[in-house]
Design an enzyme around this catalytic site. Structure first.
Site, PDB file in Angstrom:
ATOM      1  CG  ASP A  99      -0.219  -0.327   2.531  1.00  0.00           C
ATOM      2  OD1 ASP A  99       0.975  -0.698   2.491  1.00  0.00           O
ATOM      3  OD2 ASP A  99      -0.846  -0.212   3.592  1.00  0.00           O
ATOM      4  CB  ILE A 100       1.977   3.468   2.046  1.00  0.00           C
ATOM      5  CG1 ILE A 100       2.774   4.767   2.169  1.00  0.00           C
ATOM      6  CG2 ILE A 100       1.726   2.853   3.408  1.00  0.00           C
ATOM      7  CD1 ILE A 100       1.964   5.903   2.773  1.00  0.00           C
ATOM      8  CB  VAL A 101       7.357   2.397   0.095  1.00  0.00           C
ATOM      9  CG1 VAL A 101       8.820   2.452   0.534  1.00  0.00           C
ATOM     10  CG2 VAL A 101       7.061   1.052  -0.547  1.00  0.00           C
ATOM     11  CG  ASP A 102       6.714   5.781   6.482  1.00  0.00           C
ATOM     12  OD1 ASP A 102       6.997   6.913   6.069  1.00  0.00           O
ATOM     13  OD2 ASP A 102       6.514   5.547   7.686  1.00  0.00           O
ATOM     14  N   GLY A 104      10.728   2.303   4.014  1.00  0.00           N
ATOM     15  CA  GLY A 104      11.237   1.289   3.100  1.00  0.00           C
ATOM     16  C   GLY A 104      11.692   0.025   3.812  1.00  0.00           C
ATOM     17  CG  ASP A 158      -5.039   1.472   9.961  1.00  0.00           C
ATOM     18  OD1 ASP A 158      -3.983   1.413   9.305  1.00  0.00           O
ATOM     19  OD2 ASP A 158      -5.078   1.214  11.175  1.00  0.00           O
TER      20      ASP A 158
HETATM   21  P1  5GP Z   1       7.853   1.164   6.085  1.00  0.00           P
HETATM   22  O1  5GP Z   1       8.294   2.257   7.019  1.00  0.00           O
HETATM   23  O2  5GP Z   1       8.385  -0.159   6.507  1.00  0.00           O
HETATM   24  O3  5GP Z   1       8.175   1.497   4.639  1.00  0.00           O
HETATM   25  O4  5GP Z   1       6.268   1.098   6.174  1.00  0.00           O
HETATM   26  C1  5GP Z   1       5.650   0.307   7.115  1.00  0.00           C
HETATM   27  C2  5GP Z   1       4.164   0.366   7.084  1.00  0.00           C
HETATM   28  O5  5GP Z   1       3.773   1.512   7.800  1.00  0.00           O
HETATM   29  C3  5GP Z   1       3.406   0.481   5.769  1.00  0.00           C
HETATM   30  O6  5GP Z   1       3.261  -0.739   5.072  1.00  0.00           O
HETATM   31  C4  5GP Z   1       2.066   0.961   6.297  1.00  0.00           C
HETATM   32  O7  5GP Z   1       1.304  -0.133   6.764  1.00  0.00           O
HETATM   33  C5  5GP Z   1       2.470   1.839   7.449  1.00  0.00           C
HETATM   34  N1  5GP Z   1       2.405   3.262   7.071  1.00  0.00           N
HETATM   35  C6  5GP Z   1       3.426   4.088   6.799  1.00  0.00           C
HETATM   36  N2  5GP Z   1       2.986   5.332   6.517  1.00  0.00           N
HETATM   37  C7  5GP Z   1       1.636   5.269   6.603  1.00  0.00           C
HETATM   38  C8  5GP Z   1       0.584   6.244   6.426  1.00  0.00           C
HETATM   39  O8  5GP Z   1       0.781   7.420   6.102  1.00  0.00           O
HETATM   40  N3  5GP Z   1      -0.693   5.793   6.625  1.00  0.00           N
HETATM   41  C9  5GP Z   1      -0.976   4.507   6.974  1.00  0.00           C
HETATM   42  N4  5GP Z   1      -2.249   4.191   7.153  1.00  0.00           N
HETATM   43  N5  5GP Z   1      -0.014   3.571   7.139  1.00  0.00           N
HETATM   44  C10 5GP Z   1       1.268   3.950   6.958  1.00  0.00           C
END
Ligand code: 5GP
Length: 176
Positions: A99-102, A104, A158
Protein backbone atom coordinates in the site's frame (compact mmCIF):
# COMPACT_ATOMS: atom_id res chain seq x y z
CA UNK A 1 -14.90 11.70 20.29
CA UNK A 2 -15.93 13.21 16.95
CA UNK A 3 -13.56 12.39 14.12
CA UNK A 4 -12.96 14.97 11.43
CA UNK A 5 -13.26 13.94 7.79
CA UNK A 6 -9.79 13.46 6.31
CA UNK A 7 -8.64 16.06 3.77
CA UNK A 8 -8.67 14.63 0.26
CA UNK A 9 -5.28 13.97 -1.30
CA UNK A 10 -6.32 11.71 -4.21
CA UNK A 11 -9.93 11.37 -5.31
CA UNK A 12 -11.52 8.05 -6.16
CA UNK A 13 -11.33 8.92 -9.89
CA UNK A 14 -7.62 9.79 -9.75
CA UNK A 15 -6.84 6.56 -7.89
CA UNK A 16 -8.85 4.40 -10.29
CA UNK A 17 -7.17 6.05 -13.29
CA UNK A 18 -3.71 5.38 -11.84
CA UNK A 19 -4.61 1.77 -10.96
CA UNK A 20 -5.75 1.26 -14.56
CA UNK A 21 -2.43 2.63 -15.84
CA UNK A 22 -0.40 0.42 -13.50
CA UNK A 23 -2.45 -2.65 -14.46
CA UNK A 24 -1.93 -2.07 -18.16
CA UNK A 25 1.85 -1.60 -17.69
CA UNK A 26 2.07 -4.76 -15.59
CA UNK A 27 -0.07 -6.70 -18.09
CA UNK A 28 2.21 -5.59 -20.93
CA UNK A 29 5.44 -6.34 -19.04
CA UNK A 30 4.30 -9.85 -18.06
CA UNK A 31 2.42 -10.70 -21.25
CA UNK A 32 4.81 -13.60 -21.96
CA UNK A 33 4.75 -14.91 -18.38
CA UNK A 34 2.91 -18.13 -17.71
CA UNK A 35 1.69 -16.95 -14.31
CA UNK A 36 2.39 -13.95 -12.11
CA UNK A 37 2.24 -14.37 -8.34
CA UNK A 38 0.97 -11.21 -6.65
CA UNK A 39 1.96 -11.09 -2.99
CA UNK A 40 -0.05 -8.52 -1.07
CA UNK A 41 1.38 -7.14 2.16
CA UNK A 42 -1.45 -7.11 4.71
CA UNK A 43 -3.39 -5.30 5.81
CA UNK A 44 -3.32 -2.00 3.96
CA UNK A 45 -2.94 -3.51 0.48
CA UNK A 46 -6.25 -5.34 0.31
CA UNK A 47 -8.30 -2.80 -1.64
CA UNK A 48 -5.47 -1.79 -3.97
CA UNK A 49 -4.70 -5.45 -4.66
CA UNK A 50 -8.37 -6.21 -5.33
CA UNK A 51 -8.70 -3.37 -7.84
CA UNK A 52 -5.32 -3.94 -9.48
CA UNK A 53 -5.68 -7.71 -9.86
CA UNK A 54 -9.14 -7.37 -11.42
CA UNK A 55 -7.72 -5.11 -14.10
CA UNK A 56 -4.79 -7.36 -15.06
CA UNK A 57 -5.07 -9.14 -18.38
CA UNK A 58 -2.60 -11.92 -17.55
CA UNK A 59 -2.81 -15.19 -15.60
CA UNK A 60 -2.11 -14.44 -11.93
CA UNK A 61 -2.30 -15.94 -8.48
CA UNK A 62 -2.94 -14.06 -5.25
CA UNK A 63 -0.96 -14.63 -2.08
CA UNK A 64 -0.78 -12.63 1.13
CA UNK A 65 1.97 -12.03 3.60
CA UNK A 66 1.98 -10.13 6.89
CA UNK A 67 4.84 -8.65 8.88
CA UNK A 68 4.97 -7.00 12.23
CA UNK A 69 7.61 -4.99 13.98
CA UNK A 70 9.09 -6.32 17.19
CA UNK A 71 7.88 -3.93 19.80
CA UNK A 72 9.73 -3.19 23.03
CA UNK A 73 12.76 -5.10 21.77
CA UNK A 74 16.33 -3.93 21.70
CA UNK A 75 16.67 -3.33 17.95
CA UNK A 76 14.11 -0.83 16.71
CA UNK A 77 12.83 -1.40 13.21
CA UNK A 78 13.34 -5.16 13.34
CA UNK A 79 10.59 -6.99 11.51
CA UNK A 80 9.21 -10.48 11.78
CA UNK A 81 7.01 -12.51 9.52
CA UNK A 82 3.61 -13.24 11.05
CA UNK A 83 1.95 -14.81 8.00
CA UNK A 84 3.65 -16.50 5.07
CA UNK A 85 2.51 -17.41 1.55
CA UNK A 86 0.64 -20.70 1.15
CA UNK A 87 2.73 -21.93 -1.76
CA UNK A 88 6.40 -22.04 -2.65
CA UNK A 89 7.53 -19.17 -4.89
CA UNK A 90 10.77 -20.81 -6.06
CA UNK A 91 11.03 -20.40 -9.84
CA UNK A 92 7.91 -18.18 -9.97
CA UNK A 93 7.53 -14.64 -11.22
CA UNK A 94 6.63 -12.59 -8.15
CA UNK A 95 5.33 -9.06 -7.73
CA UNK A 96 5.10 -7.65 -4.18
CA UNK A 97 2.08 -5.37 -3.73
CA UNK A 98 2.41 -2.73 -0.98
CA UNK A 99 0.00 0.00 0.00
CA UNK A 100 2.65 2.48 1.07
CA UNK A 101 6.42 2.63 1.30
CA UNK A 102 7.38 4.89 4.18
CA UNK A 103 10.89 4.20 5.54
CA UNK A 104 11.24 1.29 3.10
CA UNK A 105 12.11 -1.14 5.90
CA UNK A 106 9.18 -3.49 5.26
CA UNK A 107 9.88 -3.76 1.56
CA UNK A 108 13.61 -4.15 2.15
CA UNK A 109 12.94 -7.01 4.57
CA UNK A 110 10.52 -8.70 2.15
CA UNK A 111 12.88 -8.38 -0.82
CA UNK A 112 15.63 -10.07 1.20
CA UNK A 113 13.39 -12.80 2.53
CA UNK A 114 11.52 -13.59 -0.69
CA UNK A 115 14.65 -13.17 -2.82
CA UNK A 116 16.34 -15.93 -0.80
CA UNK A 117 13.64 -18.32 -2.03
CA UNK A 118 14.95 -17.96 -5.58
CA UNK A 119 11.91 -16.76 -7.51
CA UNK A 120 12.34 -16.47 -11.31
CA UNK A 121 11.87 -12.72 -10.88
CA UNK A 122 10.98 -10.42 -8.00
CA UNK A 123 9.56 -6.94 -8.53
CA UNK A 124 7.80 -4.33 -6.43
CA UNK A 125 4.62 -2.33 -6.78
CA UNK A 126 3.37 0.25 -4.31
CA UNK A 127 0.47 2.63 -4.56
CA UNK A 128 2.16 5.31 -2.44
CA UNK A 129 5.69 6.27 -1.43
CA UNK A 130 7.00 8.96 0.93
CA UNK A 131 10.38 9.87 -0.57
CA UNK A 132 11.29 12.17 2.34
CA UNK A 133 11.03 9.32 4.85
CA UNK A 134 13.02 6.63 3.04
CA UNK A 135 15.90 5.16 5.03
CA UNK A 136 16.31 1.98 2.98
CA UNK A 137 17.19 2.18 -0.67
CA UNK A 138 14.44 0.03 -2.18
CA UNK A 139 13.69 -0.09 -5.87
CA UNK A 140 10.05 0.38 -6.86
CA UNK A 141 9.15 -1.04 -10.26
CA UNK A 142 5.55 0.18 -10.30
CA UNK A 143 4.65 3.32 -8.35
CA UNK A 144 1.25 4.96 -7.98
CA UNK A 145 2.11 8.30 -6.38
CA UNK A 146 4.85 9.99 -4.40
CA UNK A 147 3.40 11.86 -1.43
CA UNK A 148 4.66 14.27 1.23
CA UNK A 149 5.27 13.18 4.81
CA UNK A 150 1.63 12.96 5.93
CA UNK A 151 -0.34 10.20 7.64
CA UNK A 152 -2.63 9.01 4.87
CA UNK A 153 -5.85 7.03 5.23
CA UNK A 154 -8.55 5.51 3.07
CA UNK A 155 -8.48 3.02 0.19
CA UNK A 156 -7.33 0.31 2.63
CA UNK A 157 -5.14 2.52 4.80
CA UNK A 158 -6.08 3.17 8.40
CA UNK A 159 -5.55 5.41 11.35
CA UNK A 160 -6.11 3.25 14.47
CA UNK A 161 -8.18 0.90 12.28
CA UNK A 162 -10.48 3.66 11.04
CA UNK A 163 -11.03 5.06 7.57
CA UNK A 164 -9.99 1.92 5.62
CA UNK A 165 -13.20 1.83 3.59
CA UNK A 166 -13.00 5.40 2.27
CA UNK A 167 -12.94 5.34 -1.55
CA UNK A 168 -10.42 8.21 -1.64
CA UNK A 169 -7.02 8.76 -0.03
CA UNK A 170 -6.92 11.54 2.51
CA UNK A 171 -4.75 12.67 5.35
CA UNK A 172 -5.36 13.26 9.00
CA UNK A 173 -3.41 15.46 11.36
CA UNK A 174 -2.85 15.14 15.08
CA UNK A 175 -5.96 17.16 15.99
CA UNK A 176 -8.30 14.97 13.95
P1 5GP B 1 7.85 1.16 6.09
O1 5GP B 1 8.29 2.26 7.02
O2 5GP B 1 8.39 -0.16 6.51
O3 5GP B 1 8.17 1.50 4.64
O4 5GP B 1 6.27 1.10 6.17
C1 5GP B 1 5.65 0.31 7.12
C2 5GP B 1 4.16 0.37 7.08
O5 5GP B 1 3.77 1.51 7.80
C3 5GP B 1 3.41 0.48 5.77
O6 5GP B 1 3.26 -0.74 5.07
C4 5GP B 1 2.07 0.96 6.30
O7 5GP B 1 1.30 -0.13 6.76
C5 5GP B 1 2.47 1.84 7.45
N1 5GP B 1 2.40 3.26 7.07
C6 5GP B 1 3.43 4.09 6.80
N2 5GP B 1 2.99 5.33 6.52
C7 5GP B 1 1.64 5.27 6.60
C8 5GP B 1 0.58 6.24 6.43
O8 5GP B 1 0.78 7.42 6.10
N3 5GP B 1 -0.69 5.79 6.62
C9 5GP B 1 -0.98 4.51 6.97
N4 5GP B 1 -2.25 4.19 7.15
N5 5GP B 1 -0.01 3.57 7.14
C10 5GP B 1 1.27 3.95 6.96
Amino acid sequence: MMLKEPEVLFSEEIIQERVRELASRISADYSETEELVLIGVLRGCYIFLADLSRRLKIPRRIEFIAVSSYEHKTTPGTLRLIMDTRTDITGKHVLIIEDIVDTGQTLHYLLDMLGARKPASLKTCTLLRKPDRLVKDVHIDYLGFDIPDLWVVGYGLDYADRYRALPYIGFVNEES
